[in-house]
Design a protein around this motif. Structure first.
Motif, PDB file in Angstrom:
ATOM      1  N   GLU A 167      25.893 -24.805  -7.078  1.00  0.00           N
ATOM      2  CA  GLU A 167      26.198 -24.734  -8.506  1.00  0.00           C
ATOM      3  C   GLU A 167      25.247 -25.595  -9.334  1.00  0.00           C
ATOM      4  O   GLU A 167      25.405 -25.699 -10.545  1.00  0.00           O
ATOM      5  N   GLY A 168      24.277 -26.233  -8.663  1.00  0.00           N
ATOM      6  CA  GLY A 168      23.326 -27.094  -9.357  1.00  0.00           C
ATOM      7  C   GLY A 168      21.907 -26.820  -8.903  1.00  0.00           C
ATOM      8  O   GLY A 168      21.581 -25.720  -8.457  1.00  0.00           O
ATOM      9  N   ASP A 169      21.064 -27.848  -8.959  1.00  0.00           N
ATOM     10  CA  ASP A 169      19.628 -27.679  -8.734  1.00  0.00           C
ATOM     11  C   ASP A 169      19.076 -28.453  -7.533  1.00  0.00           C
ATOM     12  O   ASP A 169      17.869 -28.443  -7.306  1.00  0.00           O
ATOM     13  N   PHE A 170      19.911 -29.135  -6.769  1.00  0.00           N
ATOM     14  CA  PHE A 170      19.426 -29.922  -5.636  1.00  0.00           C
ATOM     15  C   PHE A 170      19.173 -29.020  -4.418  1.00  0.00           C
ATOM     16  O   PHE A 170      19.886 -28.035  -4.206  1.00  0.00           O
ATOM     17  N   ASP A 171      18.183 -29.406  -3.615  1.00  0.00           N
ATOM     18  CA  ASP A 171      17.849 -28.638  -2.410  1.00  0.00           C
ATOM     19  C   ASP A 171      18.682 -29.162  -1.237  1.00  0.00           C
ATOM     20  O   ASP A 171      18.197 -29.910  -0.386  1.00  0.00           O
ATOM     21  N   LEU A 172      19.925 -28.748  -1.196  1.00  0.00           N
ATOM     22  CA  LEU A 172      20.825 -29.217  -0.141  1.00  0.00           C
ATOM     23  C   LEU A 172      20.560 -28.518   1.179  1.00  0.00           C
ATOM     24  O   LEU A 172      20.909 -29.046   2.248  1.00  0.00           O
ATOM     25  N   VAL A 173      19.951 -27.334   1.131  1.00  0.00           N
ATOM     26  CA  VAL A 173      19.591 -26.645   2.377  1.00  0.00           C
ATOM     27  C   VAL A 173      18.590 -27.488   3.157  1.00  0.00           C
ATOM     28  O   VAL A 173      18.680 -27.607   4.390  1.00  0.00           O
ATOM     29  N   ASP A 174      17.645 -28.081   2.472  1.00  0.00           N
ATOM     30  CA  ASP A 174      16.647 -28.933   3.129  1.00  0.00           C
ATOM     31  C   ASP A 174      17.322 -30.124   3.806  1.00  0.00           C
ATOM     32  O   ASP A 174      17.027 -30.454   4.964  1.00  0.00           O
ATOM     33  N   LEU A 175      18.266 -30.768   3.101  1.00  0.00           N
ATOM     34  CA  LEU A 175      18.963 -31.917   3.685  1.00  0.00           C
ATOM     35  C   LEU A 175      19.759 -31.507   4.915  1.00  0.00           C
ATOM     36  O   LEU A 175      19.663 -32.145   5.973  1.00  0.00           O
ATOM     37  N   LEU A 176      20.539 -30.440   4.803  1.00  0.00           N
ATOM     38  CA  LEU A 176      21.382 -30.037   5.926  1.00  0.00           C
ATOM     39  C   LEU A 176      20.532 -29.570   7.103  1.00  0.00           C
ATOM     40  O   LEU A 176      20.871 -29.824   8.267  1.00  0.00           O
ATOM     41  N   GLY A 177      19.414 -28.911   6.805  1.00  0.00           N
ATOM     42  CA  GLY A 177      18.518 -28.483   7.880  1.00  0.00           C
ATOM     43  C   GLY A 177      17.937 -29.664   8.632  1.00  0.00           C
ATOM     44  O   GLY A 177      17.807 -29.637   9.866  1.00  0.00           O
ATOM     45  N   ARG A 178      17.565 -30.728   7.922  1.00  0.00           N
ATOM     46  CA  ARG A 178      17.015 -31.918   8.584  1.00  0.00           C
ATOM     47  C   ARG A 178      18.097 -32.659   9.376  1.00  0.00           C
ATOM     48  O   ARG A 178      17.808 -33.246  10.429  1.00  0.00           O
ATOM     49  N   HIS A 228      20.559 -31.167  10.848  1.00  0.00           N
ATOM     50  CA  HIS A 228      20.670 -30.331  12.044  1.00  0.00           C
ATOM     51  C   HIS A 228      19.564 -30.677  13.035  1.00  0.00           C
ATOM     52  O   HIS A 228      19.803 -30.803  14.246  1.00  0.00           O
ATOM     53  N   GLU A 229      18.349 -30.871  12.509  1.00  0.00           N
ATOM     54  CA  GLU A 229      17.202 -31.150  13.377  1.00  0.00           C
ATOM     55  C   GLU A 229      17.336 -32.493  14.075  1.00  0.00           C
ATOM     56  O   GLU A 229      16.951 -32.641  15.242  1.00  0.00           O
ATOM     57  N   CYS A 230      17.881 -33.490  13.370  1.00  0.00           N
ATOM     58  CA  CYS A 230      17.988 -34.814  13.994  1.00  0.00           C
ATOM     59  C   CYS A 230      19.132 -34.891  15.003  1.00  0.00           C
ATOM     60  O   CYS A 230      19.161 -35.785  15.839  1.00  0.00           O
ATOM     61  N   GLY A 231      20.068 -33.947  14.918  1.00  0.00           N
ATOM     62  CA  GLY A 231      21.162 -33.934  15.877  1.00  0.00           C
ATOM     63  C   GLY A 231      22.476 -34.466  15.341  1.00  0.00           C
ATOM     64  O   GLY A 231      23.424 -34.683  16.102  1.00  0.00           O
ATOM     65  N   TYR A 232      22.562 -34.676  14.032  1.00  0.00           N
ATOM     66  CA  TYR A 232      23.828 -35.125  13.445  1.00  0.00           C
ATOM     67  C   TYR A 232      24.901 -34.061  13.664  1.00  0.00           C
ATOM     68  O   TYR A 232      24.668 -32.872  13.441  1.00  0.00           O
ATOM     69  N   THR A 241      21.638 -22.543   5.316  1.00  0.00           N
ATOM     70  CA  THR A 241      20.928 -23.446   6.220  1.00  0.00           C
ATOM     71  C   THR A 241      20.681 -22.791   7.568  1.00  0.00           C
ATOM     72  O   THR A 241      19.610 -22.959   8.166  1.00  0.00           O
ATOM     73  N   ALA A 242      21.653 -22.049   8.063  1.00  0.00           N
ATOM     74  CA  ALA A 242      21.477 -21.343   9.345  1.00  0.00           C
ATOM     75  C   ALA A 242      20.297 -20.385   9.258  1.00  0.00           C
ATOM     76  O   ALA A 242      19.482 -20.286  10.195  1.00  0.00           O
ATOM     77  N   ASP A 243      20.166 -19.683   8.135  1.00  0.00           N
ATOM     78  CA  ASP A 243      19.025 -18.778   7.947  1.00  0.00           C
ATOM     79  C   ASP A 243      17.717 -19.557   7.936  1.00  0.00           C
ATOM     80  O   ASP A 243      16.722 -19.141   8.550  1.00  0.00           O
ATOM     81  N   ALA A 244      17.699 -20.689   7.221  1.00  0.00           N
ATOM     82  CA  ALA A 244      16.474 -21.486   7.121  1.00  0.00           C
ATOM     83  C   ALA A 244      16.082 -22.066   8.476  1.00  0.00           C
ATOM     84  O   ALA A 244      14.892 -22.081   8.844  1.00  0.00           O
ATOM     85  N   VAL A 245      17.056 -22.547   9.241  1.00  0.00           N
ATOM     86  CA  VAL A 245      16.777 -23.113  10.565  1.00  0.00           C
ATOM     87  C   VAL A 245      16.244 -22.029  11.491  1.00  0.00           C
ATOM     88  O   VAL A 245      15.291 -22.250  12.258  1.00  0.00           O
ATOM     89  N   ARG A 246      16.830 -20.852  11.415  1.00  0.00           N
ATOM     90  CA  ARG A 246      16.379 -19.739  12.250  1.00  0.00           C
ATOM     91  C   ARG A 246      14.940 -19.360  11.910  1.00  0.00           C
ATOM     92  O   ARG A 246      14.121 -19.102  12.788  1.00  0.00           O
TER      93      ARG A 246
END
Length: 618
Positions: free
Chosen positions: A215-226, A228-232, A268-273
């Motif tokens: 609903e805003g302008d922040f890139d939350l997909v990037d945060l959640l993808g990272r 995921h990558e670190c293993g959180y 995020t799942a799409d971006a990670v894939r």
């Protein structure tokens, strides 16, 4: 992905917030201390209620001014910490949010701050409590996530970790680069908030203008993808301070919040894939939604009325023909012109408005999949009666109550449901002046506008454009267009000004409209006038201003005026249009786009708003 929501996001009592979160489908909650302090329930009773509802109590927050303090006042911080830990043991939660200091912070030495955190970790360990240290964007000395994470590493205590909060990161203009390299064992908690990009002090921005993801302008997909990558693999929680949310229905807000997380998880799942690769540790489990079914075209528009004669007369004046009456629903008619289908349903029991825009139909590749995606995104299904031999139309309710239906493609673009009206589906309407639905404009209450944007984005894969504001007699009207790929479906959302909701339109809701595309707006206007159409009046001053603005041929302007047409132009083309008078909550616009004009005649909106204001007795 484990989902959580801070109770500060929701209206009502703590008990009501817990029930709403559980009803929406959240896994857990963060307990906001002021909510507990004013609750008549004991911590033990709240713990029992959470167990009964199937909610985990993921965090207690906030613990302020506990570190970064003068050595002589630090013992008092530890005294307060012990009291919080004892309370958390009674409540049954094991993570405490520790904010960086904004008021009493005097230490500006990372090693000294780390030593205080380490000592606090020793106290917390006595109670089995973890401390999640968060960098507030306005912190006196620690105000960015990397700095907080370095101090946590210096503290080197198993009970001390980091809380990552997207608002405190992005509001500073910071990035999340490097999150993917963090030790996931040192990330104790993740809080998400989106926000529009605003130019104001960060504290006011944080306290009043956070919104749900998407609903805003922040890139939350990037945060959640990272992450995921670190293993959180811990909870992903919403922490939203928003004046509207605190006044809105608690159950509705909770559903909107979980919808935002499911949409973000899918994105995020799409971006990670797409990025490929696998994290070294077991990551967040990101669950896909069914693929979005972007509308290929409009299927129908439905008007619901208790003034059937007035509505059908208007359609006749615009050149529509009666296709037939529904074979099993006596009060439902279909009117067609070219590829446009308008369903009119009689509602003699209506008590609010005589005519309203009730439903929108979209043609999609897979209606069943569209309906399943909508179900996963918590949309409420429309209860629609139908006979066994009739076309199945899956419908859901939009936030403003408009019914949205997903229909199949038909032969030559004619939907199969039209046969239920006795219409000849092979009778292609050639040479019709009306050539399609250009757009449908929906009015939104101010408190649910962001919810509507996310709803249309997540369900229909529509994309928002930049918002505009137009001045009218009853206040500023904020407008934002939601578009499909290729612009086959366009839905401008207008936020009705407060004055409109309070009766500037003599009790009517702010009017919505259907804009019909045509090949020759002059011919449509001429035909409509012959048939007695009531046009929305346009003042003479408008046409005099047109000459000054665009240096138009006076004869052309005279023709526009004679037909009640309005005009706009940009570097790509021209836009000619007219408005009908309003029936109840609805009016019709007819538009002709010449060349590559992409707008919606926004400079003419004040003319319409003023005329409608006068029309409604303003």
């Amino acid at each position: 992905m484990r989902t959580s929501i801070a109770t500060v996001c929701l209206s009502g009592t703590l008990e009501e917030k817990m029930r709403a979160a559980a009803s929406a489908g959240f896994d857990g909650i963060e307990v906001f201390e002021p909510d507990l302090v004013v609750s008549p329930s004991s911590p033990e009773q709240l713990r029992e209620l959470a167990a009964e509802l199937g909610l985990s109590l993921d965090m207690y927050q906030p613990f302020r001014d506990g570190v970064e303090v003068a050595p002589e006042t630090f013992p008092d911080s530890l005294r307060r910490l012990r009291a919080k830990c004892e309370l958390m043991n009674r409540l049954g939660t094991t993570v405490l949010l520790v904010c960086s200091n904004v008021a009493t912070g005097v230490l500006d030495d990372d090693q000294a701050i780390a030593e205080q955190l380490r000592t606090a970790g020793d106290v917390a360990d006595e109670y089995g409590i973890d401390l999640a240290y968060e960098a507030l964007a306005w912190g006196a000395h620690v105000n960015d996530w990397r700095h907080a994470h370095r101090i946590v590493e210096l503290a080197d205590h198993p009970r001390v970790g980091t809380c990552l909060d997207s608002f405190h990161i992005f509001s500073r203009g910071d990035t999340v680069a490097g999150v993917e390299k963090c030790d996931p064992d040192k990330i104790f908690f993740v809080q998400l908030a989106d926000a529009p990009l605003l130019q104001q002090d960060v504290l006011s921005w944080s306290r009043h203008h956070r919104v749900f993801p998407g609903e805003g302008d922040f890139d939350l997909v990037d945060l959640l993808g990272r992450l995921h990558e670190c293993g959180y693999a811990g909870p992903v929680s919403l922490e939203i301070f928003n004046d509207s949310f605190r006044q809105a229905d608690v159950y509705r807000t909770a559903v909107d919040g979980l919808r935002s997380l499911r949409w973000l998880e899918d994105q995020t799942a799409d971006a990670v894939r797409d990025a490929g690769g696998e994290p070294e540790r077991e990551p967040l489990v990101l669950t896909d939604l069914p693929a979005p079914q972007t509308p290929d075209d409009w299927d129908f528009v439905e008007l619901r009325t208790r003034e059937l004669g007035r509505v059908t007369r208007l359609l006749h004046q615009l050149g529509f023909s009666l296709a037939g009456h529904h074979r099993s629903k006596d009060s439902v008619q279909a009117w067609t012109q070219g590829p446009v289908r308008i369903v009119v349903s009689e509602d003699p029991g209506a008590t609010v408005q005589p005519t309203r825009l009730a439903a929108l139909g979209f043609q999609v590749a897979d209606p069943d999949l569209a309906a399943y995606r909508a179900e996963r995104l918590l949309a409420r299904a429309v209860d629609r009666a139908q006979q066994p031999d009739e076309t199945v139309l899956h419908g859901v309710l939009a936030p403003d109550g408009t019914e949205l239906f997903f229909g199949p493609h038909g032969n030559h673009g004619v939907p199969p449901w039209l046969g239920e009206f006795g219409a000849d589906q092979d009778d292609a309407a050639s040479g019709a002046l009306i050539t399609g639905v250009d757009h449908v404009n929906l009015a939104q209450p101010w408190q649910h506008y962001d919810e509507a944007v996310l709803f249309l984005t997540s369900l229909l894969n529509l994309h928002p454009t930049s918002s505009q504001e137009v001045a009218g007699p009853s206040g500023l009207v904020r407008s934002q267009v939601m578009r499909s790929e290729g612009n086959t479906v366009r839905i401008p959302l207008n936020v009705a000004p407060m004055a409109a909701e309070q009766g500037a339109f003599t009790g009517a809701a702010y009017p919505e409209h259907v804009a019909l595309a045509c090949s020759d707006v002059v011919a449509v206007a001429r035909r409509a006038r012959r048939r007695g159409l009531a046009f929305l009046p346009v003042p003479r001053n408008y046409y005099e201003d047109l000459v000054a603005r665009f240096d138009l041929d006076p004869e052309f302007v005279a023709e526009l005026e004679s037909h009640g047409l309005l005009y706009d132009r940009d570097e790509h083309g021209e836009f000619l249009h007219f408005y009908t008078a309003t029936l109840g909550e609805v009016f019709v616009e007819v538009v002709e786009r010449r060349g590559g004009y992409e707008g919606f005649g926004a400079p003419n909106a004040p003319v319409r708003l003023a005329a409608q204001y006068r029309e409604f007795g303003g």
